[in-house]
Design a protein around this motif. Sequence first.
Motif, PDB file in Angstrom:
ATOM      1  N   GLN A 127       0.847  -1.188   0.000  1.00 39.28           N
ATOM      2  CA  GLN A 127       0.000   0.000   0.000  1.00 39.28           C
ATOM      3  C   GLN A 127       0.882   1.238   0.000  1.00 39.28           C
ATOM      4  N   GLN A 128       0.697   2.064  -1.020  1.00 39.60           N
ATOM      5  CA  GLN A 128       1.432   3.311  -1.113  1.00 39.60           C
ATOM      6  C   GLN A 128       0.844   4.310  -0.139  1.00 39.60           C
ATOM      7  N   PRO A 129       1.676   5.150   0.477  1.00 38.21           N
ATOM      8  CA  PRO A 129       1.132   6.180   1.359  1.00 38.21           C
ATOM      9  C   PRO A 129       0.254   7.145   0.558  1.00 38.21           C
ATOM     10  N   VAL A 130      -0.811   7.568   1.166  1.00 37.76           N
ATOM     11  CA  VAL A 130      -1.723   8.514   0.512  1.00 37.76           C
ATOM     12  C   VAL A 130      -1.202   9.919   0.755  1.00 37.76           C
ATOM     13  N   GLU A 131      -0.992  10.632  -0.348  1.00 32.05           N
ATOM     14  CA  GLU A 131      -0.494  12.010  -0.232  1.00 32.05           C
ATOM     15  C   GLU A 131      -1.667  12.948  -0.004  1.00 32.05           C
ATOM     16  N   GLU A 132      -1.516  13.793   0.972  1.00 27.81           N
ATOM     17  CA  GLU A 132      -2.575  14.779   1.253  1.00 27.81           C
ATOM     18  C   GLU A 132      -2.443  15.948   0.296  1.00 27.81           C
ATOM     19  N   THR A 133      -3.563  16.427  -0.174  1.00 29.14           N
ATOM     20  CA  THR A 133      -3.548  17.604  -1.053  1.00 29.14           C
ATOM     21  C   THR A 133      -4.012  18.817  -0.245  1.00 29.14           C
TER      22      THR A 133
END
Length: 68
Positions: free
Chosen positions: A61-67
């Motif tokens: 699972q790739q880390p989710v980047e916050e926008t």
Amino acid sequence: MYLARDKNNDLYLFRILPERRRECWWADAALDGSYLRLDKQLYPEITWDTEPLEVSLAPFQQPVEETA
């Protein structure tokens, strides 16, 4: 799942626990294609003389980047 190495150094991933035969590991259920030959350079600690190693697969699972 289990990793096991044959006497000829081939490395396999089995769905069920294989049994040692004369020169290879064998799982009767493997006749349905429930094994996979892997790159023999992987897992050098697994040898013909060691017992199969129980392993599990987990999705990456790739880390989710916050926008902003």
